[in-house]
Design an enzyme around this catalytic site. Structure first.
Site, PDB file in Angstrom:
ATOM      1  N   CYS A  34       0.822  -1.221   0.000  1.00 13.39           N
ATOM      2  CA  CYS A  34       0.000   0.000   0.000  1.00 13.39           C
ATOM      3  C   CYS A  34       0.853   1.267   0.000  1.00 13.39           C
ATOM      4  CB  CYS A  34      -0.933  -0.009   1.201  1.00 13.39           C
ATOM      5  SG  CYS A  34      -1.948   1.468   1.283  1.00 13.39           S
ATOM      6  N   CYS A  91      -1.573   1.738  -2.969  1.00  4.37           N
ATOM      7  CA  CYS A  91      -2.561   2.805  -2.725  1.00  4.37           C
ATOM      8  C   CYS A  91      -1.970   4.218  -2.705  1.00  4.37           C
ATOM      9  CB  CYS A  91      -3.254   2.611  -1.387  1.00  4.37           C
ATOM     10  SG  CYS A  91      -3.372   0.934  -0.802  1.00  4.37           S
ATOM     11  N   LYS A 136      -0.116   5.378  -5.972  1.00 11.12           N
ATOM     12  CA  LYS A 136      -1.159   5.337  -7.005  1.00 11.12           C
ATOM     13  C   LYS A 136      -2.104   6.537  -6.868  1.00 11.12           C
ATOM     14  CE  LYS A 136      -4.897   4.039  -6.157  1.00 11.12           C
ATOM     15  NZ  LYS A 136      -5.398   2.725  -5.919  1.00 11.12           N
ATOM     16  N   TYR A 146      -9.321  -3.667 -10.740  1.00 15.96           N
ATOM     17  CA  TYR A 146      -9.011  -2.385 -10.099  1.00 15.96           C
ATOM     18  C   TYR A 146      -7.782  -1.716 -10.743  1.00 15.96           C
ATOM     19  CZ  TYR A 146     -11.624  -3.174  -5.644  1.00 15.96           C
ATOM     20  OH  TYR A 146     -12.563  -3.356  -4.673  1.00 15.96           O
ATOM     21  N   GLU A 193      -7.660   1.696 -13.027  1.00 16.98           N
ATOM     22  CA  GLU A 193      -7.057   2.865 -12.374  1.00 16.98           C
ATOM     23  C   GLU A 193      -5.878   3.403 -13.196  1.00 16.98           C
ATOM     24  OE1 GLU A 193      -8.243   2.123  -7.703  1.00 16.98           O
ATOM     25  OE2 GLU A 193      -6.190   1.686  -8.285  1.00 16.98           O
ATOM     26  N   HIS A 236     -27.943  20.881  -0.622  1.00 18.90           N
ATOM     27  CA  HIS A 236     -28.109  21.409  -1.973  1.00 18.90           C
ATOM     28  C   HIS A 236     -27.178  22.589  -2.232  1.00 18.90           C
ATOM     29  CE1 HIS A 236     -30.286  22.032  -5.673  1.00 18.90           C
ATOM     30  NE2 HIS A 236     -30.346  23.327  -5.397  1.00 18.90           N
ATOM     31  N   GLU A 267     -26.883  14.669  -2.973  1.00 22.14           N
ATOM     32  CA  GLU A 267     -28.285  14.811  -2.558  1.00 22.14           C
ATOM     33  C   GLU A 267     -29.185  13.841  -3.308  1.00 22.14           C
ATOM     34  OE1 GLU A 267     -30.387  18.548  -3.686  1.00 22.14           O
ATOM     35  OE2 GLU A 267     -28.548  19.041  -4.764  1.00 22.14           O
TER      36      GLU A 267
HETATM   37  P1  NDP Z   1      -8.174  -8.059 -10.089  1.00 23.73           P
HETATM   38  O1  NDP Z   1      -8.326  -9.441  -9.587  1.00 23.73           O
HETATM   39  O2  NDP Z   1      -9.060  -6.991  -9.571  1.00 23.73           O
HETATM   40  O3  NDP Z   1      -8.303  -8.062 -11.681  1.00 23.73           O
HETATM   41  C1  NDP Z   1      -7.541  -8.919 -12.470  1.00 23.73           C
HETATM   42  C2  NDP Z   1      -7.992  -8.750 -13.899  1.00 23.73           C
HETATM   43  O4  NDP Z   1      -7.161  -9.489 -14.764  1.00 23.73           O
HETATM   44  C3  NDP Z   1      -9.401  -9.243 -14.130  1.00 23.73           C
HETATM   45  O5  NDP Z   1     -10.016  -8.375 -15.031  1.00 23.73           O
HETATM   46  C4  NDP Z   1      -9.177 -10.631 -14.711  1.00 23.73           C
HETATM   47  O6  NDP Z   1     -10.203 -11.046 -15.577  1.00 23.73           O
HETATM   48  C5  NDP Z   1      -7.923 -10.401 -15.521  1.00 23.73           C
HETATM   49  N1  NDP Z   1      -7.128 -11.618 -15.693  1.00 23.73           N
HETATM   50  C6  NDP Z   1      -6.782 -12.519 -14.752  1.00 23.73           C
HETATM   51  N2  NDP Z   1      -6.014 -13.497 -15.278  1.00 23.73           N
HETATM   52  C7  NDP Z   1      -5.881 -13.210 -16.583  1.00 23.73           C
HETATM   53  C8  NDP Z   1      -5.223 -13.846 -17.666  1.00 23.73           C
HETATM   54  N3  NDP Z   1      -4.540 -14.977 -17.492  1.00 23.73           N
HETATM   55  N4  NDP Z   1      -5.306 -13.272 -18.878  1.00 23.73           N
HETATM   56  C9  NDP Z   1      -5.993 -12.139 -19.080  1.00 23.73           C
HETATM   57  N5  NDP Z   1      -6.640 -11.482 -18.089  1.00 23.73           N
HETATM   58  C10 NDP Z   1      -6.590 -12.014 -16.860  1.00 23.73           C
HETATM   59  O7  NDP Z   1      -6.650  -7.733  -9.844  1.00 23.73           O
HETATM   60  P2  NDP Z   1      -5.810  -6.397  -9.901  1.00 23.73           P
HETATM   61  O8  NDP Z   1      -4.469  -6.846 -10.324  1.00 23.73           O
HETATM   62  O9  NDP Z   1      -6.492  -5.334 -10.671  1.00 23.73           O
HETATM   63  O10 NDP Z   1      -5.809  -5.948  -8.386  1.00 23.73           O
HETATM   64  C11 NDP Z   1      -5.478  -6.871  -7.344  1.00 23.73           C
HETATM   65  C12 NDP Z   1      -6.249  -6.580  -6.105  1.00 23.73           C
HETATM   66  O11 NDP Z   1      -5.669  -5.461  -5.460  1.00 23.73           O
HETATM   67  C13 NDP Z   1      -7.704  -6.161  -6.322  1.00 23.73           C
HETATM   68  O12 NDP Z   1      -8.577  -7.250  -6.467  1.00 23.73           O
HETATM   69  C14 NDP Z   1      -7.990  -5.380  -5.087  1.00 23.73           C
HETATM   70  O13 NDP Z   1      -8.358  -6.271  -4.081  1.00 23.73           O
HETATM   71  C15 NDP Z   1      -6.664  -4.738  -4.778  1.00 23.73           C
HETATM   72  N6  NDP Z   1      -6.640  -3.330  -5.215  1.00 23.73           N
HETATM   73  C16 NDP Z   1      -7.479  -2.449  -4.641  1.00 23.73           C
HETATM   74  C17 NDP Z   1      -7.489  -1.131  -5.038  1.00 23.73           C
HETATM   75  C18 NDP Z   1      -8.434  -0.177  -4.404  1.00 23.73           C
HETATM   76  O14 NDP Z   1      -8.940  -0.458  -3.332  1.00 23.73           O
HETATM   77  N7  NDP Z   1      -8.732   0.953  -5.038  1.00 23.73           N
HETATM   78  C19 NDP Z   1      -6.602  -0.639  -6.086  1.00 23.73           C
HETATM   79  C20 NDP Z   1      -5.770  -1.656  -6.642  1.00 23.73           C
HETATM   80  C21 NDP Z   1      -5.798  -2.947  -6.210  1.00 23.73           C
HETATM   81  P3  NDP Z   1     -11.552 -11.713 -15.028  1.00 23.73           P
HETATM   82  O15 NDP Z   1     -12.404 -10.602 -14.532  1.00 23.73           O
HETATM   83  O16 NDP Z   1     -12.123 -12.366 -16.249  1.00 23.73           O
HETATM   84  O17 NDP Z   1     -11.176 -12.686 -13.984  1.00 23.73           O
END
Ligand code: NDP
Length: 460
Positions: free
Chosen positions: A43, A48, A51, A179, A183, A437, A442
């Site tokens: 983080c 976080c 980012k 995510y 982002e 408002h 709201e």
């Molecule tokens: P996520 O699990 O959110 O997303 C991973 C993405 O990659 C999904 O869209 C998934 O598709 C895709 N994917 C997975 N495997 C493959 C593959 N082999 N080929 C192609 N696409 C693939 O992970 P992130 O890396 O974005 O983030 C990790 C975690 O970190 C988040 O889940 C969250 O918990 C945390 N995080 C939180 C944030 C916040 O609170 N603002 C900011 C950043 C991270 P599919 O949907 O089809 O599975």
């Protein structure tokens, strides 16, 4: 007389580990914490915090663009990536020292070393030194995972490297629809890069409310991001001025940077978990009970390494609850229900509770209230953007079971709405609250028209 060197040994000085160490020490435990990289964890160091600073940087462009409508004449703005990155890194270093100082202040011994379990009570450091601990906490987090082995994977970066680029890419191709992918798509687009997002499914942000997914996708496209769905990256080839990226449908996309945000995997390998008898759960994280206890009586685990809900505040809460349970005489399970979350995309998302689809699966009657409107600020700035808000209500009890917002400050809004949802506020409670408002928020207390009602009870 204890034959242990310390009461608690924490592996990993990220959000969860540091909180657990500090609270345990405050209860009087002798605590040692090991960190092989930088104190602060994902983080603070490469998640976080840096980012969000990049997100802030990226949003200036829309402010500059919109200023003319409000009477400002702004000279052509220019952006200097190295300045931003140097400033962000300075802030990260400041926070790292603040975390280190906190550990010192609470008399937590910090060892900058990898630590591996030898048995249920013994930790071996990189130097070969062994530490005997009565209790061990695994808080090693998670790391980016690139998915399938494809040709040219070595050219691909993860979000970790994004914070250390020497220059802003002219065209970045990002694979993923979660995510991190959305982002960083917003960050790079806001800073002026051309962005192509490649996602394997039908629509980005699987698991989020479908209306929100659709709305965000439309808004990202309006901001010039190209979103390619139902495709994956098949190969990446280095060419003279960047990379030639081949997609699964054989389309070629030229980019000067390729980033994968295809999920993260718990850091469980090479930790000696087998030697200590610690078992993994079905999702690949360390298996734990509601008190974060592993399958071994004196070993606990918190945060992303357990692969429960991978969010910093959840790790912190788990770490604190662990210390209260083990050292404070207050057994504290962590409530993982109704966790509010924000996605710092552009526009931002704030969500809590059930999506419309989940509510329809679980409840007998569901009432949906939703609205989409042009935010007031956009009237003079001329920006082509809309805000979306949705309340998911249990049609029998009138309880608000889900709230989904896409728009400015959605993360701030959902923190406050989260309290109401956690308190089981009803739609009538929302309606009884006077509007503020003129605000966008709201709308949350003035939505009177049901968009739709579903369910057996609704049909009666
Ligand atoms: P996520 O699990 O959110 O997303 C991973 C993405 O990659 C999904 O869209 C998934 O598709 C895709 N994917 C997975 N495997 C493959 C593959 N082999 N080929 C192609 N696409 C693939 O992970 P992130 O890396 O974005 O983030 C990790 C975690 O970190 C988040 O889940 C969250 O918990 C945390 N995080 C939180 C944030 C916040 O609170 N603002 C900011 C950043 C991270 P599919 O949907 O089809 O599975």
């Amino acid at each position: 007389m204890s034959d242990h060197d310390v009461d608690l040994f924490v592996i990993g000085a990220g959000s969860g580990g540091v909180r657990a160490a500090r609270i345990a020490a405050a209860y009087g435990a002798r605590v040692m914490i090991a960190e092989e990289y930088r104190v602060g964890g994902t983080c603070v160091i490469r998640g976080c915090v840096p980012k969000k600073l990049l997100v802030y940087a990226s949003r200036f462009s829309e402010e500059f663009e919109g200023a003319a409508g409000y009477g400002w004449t702004v000279p052509e703005p220019t952006f200097h990536w190295p300045t931003l990155i140097a400033n962000v890194n300075r802030e990260v270093t400041r926070l790292e020292s603040a975390y280190t100082n906190t550990l010192e202040r609470f008399n937590v011994a910090l060892v900058k070393s990898r630590a591996v379990l030898e048995d249920a009570h013994t930790v071996r450091l990189a130097s070969g030194a062994r530490v005997r601990a009565e209790t061990i906490l695994i808080a090693t987090g998670a790391a980016p995972y690139h998915g399938a082995q494809i040709a040219g994977l070595k050219h691909v970066i993860s979000s970790n490297e994004a914070f250390h680029l020497e220059q802003l890419p002219k065209h970045i191709l990002i694979q993923g629809g979660g995510y991190i992918a959305v982002e960083f798509a917003g960050i790079f687009a806001g800073l002026g890069s051309k962005v192509t997002l490649v996602y394997r499914g039908e629509n980005i942000l699987r698991g989020f409310d479908d209306d929100v997914r659709e709305h965000l996708r439309g808004e990202m496209v309006k901001r010039g991001i190209r979103i390619i769905t139902k495709q994956t990256v098949a190969a990446v080839e280095k060419v003279e001025h960047g990379y030639d990226v081949e997609l699964s449908d054989h389309e070629q996309v030229m980019a000067d940077l390729v980033m994968f945000a295809t999920g993260r995997k718990p850091n469980v390998h090479g930790l000696g978990l087998e030697a200590a008898g610690v078992k993994l759960g079905e999702t690949g994280g360390v298996a734990v009970d509601e008190f974060s206890k592993t399958t071994v009586e004196n070993i606990y685990a918190v945060g992303d390494v357990t692969n429960r809900i991978n969010l910093t505040p959840v790790a912190i809460r788990e770490g604190h609850a662990f210390a209260d349970t083990v050292y404070g005489g207050k057994p504290t399970p962590v409530d993982h229900s109704n966790v509010p979350t924000a996605v710092f995309s552009d526009p931002e998302l704030g969500v809590i509770g059930l999506t419309e689809t989940q509510a329809r699966e679980r409840l007998n009657k569901v009432d949906i209230y939703k609205t989409s409107f042009r935010p007031m600020k956009a009237t003079l700035s001329g920006r082509d953007t809309r805000v979306f808000m949705k309340l998911v209500v249990d049609g029998i009890t009138d309880q608000v079971v889900g709230c989904h917002i896409a728009g400015p400050d959605a993360g701030e809004l959902i923190q406050v709405i989260g309290i109401a949802v956690k308190m089981r506020a009803t739609k009538a409670d929302f309606d009884a609250t006077m509007a503020v408002h003129p605000t966008a928020a709201e709308e949350l207390v003035t939505m009177r028209e049901k968009a739709v009602s579903y369910g057996r009870a609704a049909a009666e």
